[in-house]
Scaffold this active site. Structure first.
Site, PDB file in Angstrom:
ATOM      1  N   TYR A   1     -37.764  -6.330  -3.243  1.00 42.46           N
ATOM      2  CA  TYR A   1     -37.777  -5.008  -3.893  1.00 42.46           C
ATOM      3  C   TYR A   1     -39.213  -4.531  -4.084  1.00 42.46           C
ATOM      4  O   TYR A   1     -39.565  -3.397  -3.714  1.00 42.46           O
ATOM      5  CB  TYR A   1     -37.056  -5.134  -5.241  1.00 42.46           C
ATOM      6  CG  TYR A   1     -37.110  -3.922  -6.138  1.00 42.46           C
ATOM      7  CD1 TYR A   1     -36.478  -2.730  -5.784  1.00 42.46           C
ATOM      8  CD2 TYR A   1     -37.760  -3.980  -7.367  1.00 42.46           C
ATOM      9  CE1 TYR A   1     -36.515  -1.630  -6.637  1.00 42.46           C
ATOM     10  CE2 TYR A   1     -37.790  -2.891  -8.223  1.00 42.46           C
ATOM     11  CZ  TYR A   1     -37.170  -1.715  -7.849  1.00 42.46           C
ATOM     12  OH  TYR A   1     -37.202  -0.640  -8.701  1.00 42.46           O
TER      13      TYR A   1
ATOM     14  N   ILE B   1     -36.209   0.766 -17.603  1.00 44.85           N
ATOM     15  CA  ILE B   1     -35.732   1.970 -18.298  1.00 44.85           C
ATOM     16  C   ILE B   1     -34.504   1.638 -19.157  1.00 44.85           C
ATOM     17  O   ILE B   1     -33.565   0.989 -18.687  1.00 44.85           O
ATOM     18  CB  ILE B   1     -35.379   3.084 -17.278  1.00 44.85           C
ATOM     19  CG1 ILE B   1     -36.554   3.359 -16.318  1.00 44.85           C
ATOM     20  CG2 ILE B   1     -34.937   4.348 -17.999  1.00 44.85           C
ATOM     21  CD1 ILE B   1     -37.821   3.857 -16.977  1.00 44.85           C
TER      22      ILE B   1
ATOM     23  N   LYS C   1     -41.192  -1.415  -2.298  1.00 38.87           N
ATOM     24  CA  LYS C   1     -41.751  -0.294  -3.074  1.00 38.87           C
ATOM     25  C   LYS C   1     -43.249  -0.126  -2.810  1.00 38.87           C
ATOM     26  O   LYS C   1     -43.747   1.002  -2.830  1.00 38.87           O
ATOM     27  CB  LYS C   1     -41.474  -0.490  -4.569  1.00 38.87           C
ATOM     28  CG  LYS C   1     -40.005  -0.296  -4.955  1.00 38.87           C
ATOM     29  CD  LYS C   1     -39.572   1.175  -4.906  1.00 38.87           C
ATOM     30  CE  LYS C   1     -38.143   1.364  -5.385  1.00 38.87           C
ATOM     31  NZ  LYS C   1     -37.748   2.771  -5.480  1.00 38.87           N
TER      32      LYS C   1
ATOM     33  N   GLY D   1     -29.017   8.963  -4.774  1.00 37.51           N
ATOM     34  CA  GLY D   1     -28.739   7.924  -5.785  1.00 37.51           C
ATOM     35  C   GLY D   1     -28.487   8.525  -7.154  1.00 37.51           C
ATOM     36  O   GLY D   1     -28.802   7.930  -8.185  1.00 37.51           O
TER      37      GLY D   1
ATOM     38  N   ARG E   1     -20.925   7.194  -3.424  1.00 39.10           N
ATOM     39  CA  ARG E   1     -19.598   7.588  -3.928  1.00 39.10           C
ATOM     40  C   ARG E   1     -19.756   8.607  -5.051  1.00 39.10           C
ATOM     41  O   ARG E   1     -20.755   8.568  -5.775  1.00 39.10           O
ATOM     42  CB  ARG E   1     -18.859   6.363  -4.498  1.00 39.10           C
ATOM     43  CG  ARG E   1     -18.285   5.437  -3.436  1.00 39.10           C
ATOM     44  CD  ARG E   1     -17.771   4.172  -4.086  1.00 39.10           C
ATOM     45  NE  ARG E   1     -18.854   3.463  -4.756  1.00 39.10           N
ATOM     46  CZ  ARG E   1     -19.690   2.631  -4.127  1.00 39.10           C
ATOM     47  NH1 ARG E   1     -19.531   2.390  -2.853  1.00 39.10           N
ATOM     48  NH2 ARG E   1     -20.667   2.034  -4.768  1.00 39.10           N
TER      49      ARG E   1
ATOM     50  N   ASP F   1     -24.782   8.590   2.415  1.00 43.14           N
ATOM     51  CA  ASP F   1     -25.444   7.298   2.585  1.00 43.14           C
ATOM     52  C   ASP F   1     -26.853   7.625   3.058  1.00 43.14           C
ATOM     53  O   ASP F   1     -27.016   8.290   4.086  1.00 43.14           O
ATOM     54  CB  ASP F   1     -24.690   6.466   3.632  1.00 43.14           C
ATOM     55  CG  ASP F   1     -25.322   5.093   3.821  1.00 43.14           C
ATOM     56  OD1 ASP F   1     -26.501   4.896   3.435  1.00 43.14           O
ATOM     57  OD2 ASP F   1     -24.629   4.209   4.361  1.00 43.14           O
ATOM     58  N   ILE F   2     -27.855   7.182   2.324  1.00 40.98           N
ATOM     59  CA  ILE F   2     -29.230   7.567   2.634  1.00 40.98           C
ATOM     60  C   ILE F   2     -29.668   7.021   4.009  1.00 40.98           C
ATOM     61  O   ILE F   2     -30.666   7.473   4.575  1.00 40.98           O
ATOM     62  CB  ILE F   2     -30.189   7.121   1.491  1.00 40.98           C
ATOM     63  CG1 ILE F   2     -31.519   7.857   1.566  1.00 40.98           C
ATOM     64  CG2 ILE F   2     -30.410   5.625   1.480  1.00 40.98           C
ATOM     65  CD1 ILE F   2     -31.402   9.342   1.545  1.00 40.98           C
TER      66      ILE F   2
HETATM   67  P1  NAD Z   1     -29.278   2.328  -9.910  1.00 41.75           P
HETATM   68  O1  NAD Z   1     -29.057   1.050  -9.176  1.00 41.75           O
HETATM   69  O2  NAD Z   1     -28.648   2.506 -11.228  1.00 41.75           O
HETATM   70  O3  NAD Z   1     -28.859   3.557  -9.000  1.00 41.75           O
HETATM   71  C1  NAD Z   1     -29.149   3.599  -7.640  1.00 41.75           C
HETATM   72  C2  NAD Z   1     -28.123   4.479  -6.981  1.00 41.75           C
HETATM   73  O4  NAD Z   1     -28.389   4.450  -5.572  1.00 41.75           O
HETATM   74  C3  NAD Z   1     -26.678   4.009  -7.181  1.00 41.75           C
HETATM   75  O5  NAD Z   1     -25.894   5.035  -7.730  1.00 41.75           O
HETATM   76  C4  NAD Z   1     -26.214   3.624  -5.789  1.00 41.75           C
HETATM   77  O6  NAD Z   1     -24.849   3.929  -5.534  1.00 41.75           O
HETATM   78  C5  NAD Z   1     -27.146   4.443  -4.917  1.00 41.75           C
HETATM   79  N1  NAD Z   1     -27.278   3.879  -3.580  1.00 41.75           N
HETATM   80  C6  NAD Z   1     -27.449   2.594  -3.217  1.00 41.75           C
HETATM   81  N2  NAD Z   1     -27.487   2.491  -1.877  1.00 41.75           N
HETATM   82  C7  NAD Z   1     -27.365   3.742  -1.396  1.00 41.75           C
HETATM   83  C8  NAD Z   1     -27.324   4.292  -0.083  1.00 41.75           C
HETATM   84  N3  NAD Z   1     -27.379   3.523   0.999  1.00 41.75           N
HETATM   85  N4  NAD Z   1     -27.196   5.636   0.042  1.00 41.75           N
HETATM   86  C9  NAD Z   1     -27.096   6.421  -1.055  1.00 41.75           C
HETATM   87  N5  NAD Z   1     -27.104   5.959  -2.311  1.00 41.75           N
HETATM   88  C10 NAD Z   1     -27.238   4.637  -2.470  1.00 41.75           C
HETATM   89  O7  NAD Z   1     -30.859   2.535 -10.003  1.00 41.75           O
HETATM   90  P2  NAD Z   1     -31.681   3.361 -11.087  1.00 41.75           P
HETATM   91  O8  NAD Z   1     -31.981   2.426 -12.181  1.00 41.75           O
HETATM   92  O9  NAD Z   1     -31.021   4.645 -11.384  1.00 41.75           O
HETATM   93  O10 NAD Z   1     -33.028   3.587 -10.284  1.00 41.75           O
HETATM   94  C11 NAD Z   1     -33.318   4.794  -9.613  1.00 41.75           C
HETATM   95  C12 NAD Z   1     -34.659   4.621  -8.919  1.00 41.75           C
HETATM   96  O11 NAD Z   1     -35.659   4.315  -9.905  1.00 41.75           O
HETATM   97  C13 NAD Z   1     -34.694   3.487  -7.907  1.00 41.75           C
HETATM   98  O12 NAD Z   1     -35.461   3.878  -6.797  1.00 41.75           O
HETATM   99  C14 NAD Z   1     -35.386   2.360  -8.646  1.00 41.75           C
HETATM  100  O13 NAD Z   1     -36.081   1.523  -7.773  1.00 41.75           O
HETATM  101  C15 NAD Z   1     -36.322   3.121  -9.547  1.00 41.75           C
HETATM  102  N6  NAD Z   1     -36.668   2.377 -10.749  1.00 41.75           N
HETATM  103  C16 NAD Z   1     -35.723   2.112 -11.706  1.00 41.75           C
HETATM  104  C17 NAD Z   1     -36.083   1.389 -12.837  1.00 41.75           C
HETATM  105  C18 NAD Z   1     -35.096   1.082 -13.922  1.00 41.75           C
HETATM  106  O14 NAD Z   1     -35.432   0.338 -14.865  1.00 41.75           O
HETATM  107  N7  NAD Z   1     -33.871   1.639 -13.880  1.00 41.75           N
HETATM  108  C19 NAD Z   1     -37.399   0.929 -12.985  1.00 41.75           C
HETATM  109  C20 NAD Z   1     -38.312   1.175 -11.975  1.00 41.75           C
HETATM  110  C21 NAD Z   1     -37.948   1.928 -10.876  1.00 41.75           C
HETATM  111  N1  SER Z   2     -36.066  -2.116 -13.835  1.00 37.74           N
HETATM  112  C1  SER Z   2     -36.309  -2.440 -12.475  1.00 37.74           C
HETATM  113  C2  SER Z   2     -35.761  -3.775 -12.125  1.00 37.74           C
HETATM  114  O1  SER Z   2     -35.636  -4.576 -13.025  1.00 37.74           O
HETATM  115  C3  SER Z   2     -37.783  -2.419 -12.190  1.00 37.74           C
HETATM  116  O2  SER Z   2     -37.992  -1.621 -11.106  1.00 37.74           O
HETATM  117  O3  SER Z   2     -35.494  -4.013 -10.983  1.00 37.74           O
END
Ligand code: NAD
Ligand code: SER
Length: 312
Positions: free
Chosen positions: A140, A170, A144, A10, A38, A51-52
């Protein structure tokens, strides 16, 4: 000890874009393999499509590249997950299992990003402690919680070095969020700079835990570099940065952009936000590996506006 070789899943998402850069600055770009469904439009680091859910290809990449550490960021976030619960369950649960199995087989170190979405009913909303009942109300959050427990299981039963943080929402200027409930706190800056107004999908007073990207990346690196004996929580650590509501961040932006106006039109994400804490107690992260955030609302707002003004 052989140098680390890091695979990021990701990696083209909101956090991966910035974390991959930080890891390459630390270890060298030849020590990093970014992966995602991608390629990024401007991929600067070594990349392989993944693809994970394709466990065989992941194992092949691990062997082919001599991977020692995985940062497993691929997931479907809260809002997108409510629109497609089956996909969220599959990517978030099966995807994580697909990482843990080779981690067990090849003795890999693994980072798993958890979230404030693991919290739900029957918790104190202010200063939510590390150890409370986890009864989330979104697919979700449920996935988690399952992920945290599965990671702790692989640590306890197979000795896999799994480390995890419960990230708050974030906020950063280098990448856009990918379908969460806290996304408004990034969107608001882009709209404030482009058109001096924003319609928020959460109500004015909805306070949530948030963190600036620089702090989130620093926390991740600190956790992953801490001595193993310091890591006493193997589910996931609470970490706090700041807490604010849409009206509070709007007021912080108005100090820099006085004409900025915010209006409110809450949608389905309001219910998700109301199921989460307003603020987090991160005592254990502070005690175990020295966590301290550097950015509050004012410092984050100033930095966001400074950087986004340059690129606008
Ligand atoms: P994001 O949605 O911006 O990025 C996720 C990435 O995963 C994307 O680039 C997407 O293309 C990829 N993806 C989706 N399905 C996939 C698959 N089947 N195979 C491979 N790749 C795949 O998310 P993010 O904000 O960068 O979050 C990263 C991690 O941090 C996640 O696990 C999320 O749960 C966690 N997280 C994020 C936040 C936040 O505020 N951004 C907060 C808490 C936790
Ligand atoms: N920022 C994330 C969301 O809103 C929390 O994991 O889904």
């Amino acid at each position: 000890m052989a140098p680390e070789k890091i695979l990021i899943t990701g990696a083209n998402g909101q956090i991966g874009t910035v974390l991959a850069k930080a890891l390459s600055e630390k270890h060298g770009s030849d020590r990093i393999l970014t992966t995602d469904l991608r390629p990024a439009t401007h991929a600067l680091l070594p990349f392989a499509a993944l693809d994970i859910l394709d466990a065989d290809r992941l194992e092949w990449l691990i062997r082919e590249h001599g991977i020692t550490t995985i940062y497993h960021l691929a997931a479907i976030l809260s809002a997108k997950g409510e629109q497609d619960p089956a996909l969220a369950w599959q990517v978030n649960m099966d995807g994580w299992f697909n990482v843990l199995e080779p981690a067990r087989k090849y003795g890999l170190k693994v980072f798993f990003p958890s979230t404030i979405a693991v919290f739900g009913d029957h918790i104190p909303r202010e200063g939510t402690p590390q150890h409370v009942p986890l009864q989330p109300t979104t697919v979700y959050g449920i996935s988690k919680v399952g992920g945290e427990l599965l990671g702790a299981y692989y640590h306890a039963n197979y000795g896999v070095d799994v480390r995890s943080l419960r990230y708050p929402g974030i906020i950063g200027y280098e990448s856009l969020p990918g379908g969460g409930t806290t996304d408004y706190a990034v969107e608001i800056f882009h709209h404030a700079l482009a058109e001096q107004r924003y319609t928020c999908f959460l109500s004015a007073e909805t306070r949530l835990p948030m963190m600036y990207m620089a702090d989130a990346v620093r926390a991740t690196l600190m956790l992953m570099e801490a001595p193993s004996e310091n890591i006493r929580v193997r589910t996931a650590y609470n970490i706090a940065g700041m807490s604010f509501s849409p009206e509070e961040i709007a007021a912080a932006i108005q100090k820099h952009i006085p004409d900025f106006q915010i209006t409110y039109s809450p949608d389905f994400r309001q219910k998700i936000a109301e199921s989460w804490p307003a603020s987090i107690d991160d005592t254990e992260a502070r005690q175990d590996w020295g966590w301290r955030p550097m950015y509050d609302l004012e410092a984050m707002t100033e930095d966001m506006i400074k950087h986004l003004s340059i690129t606008a």
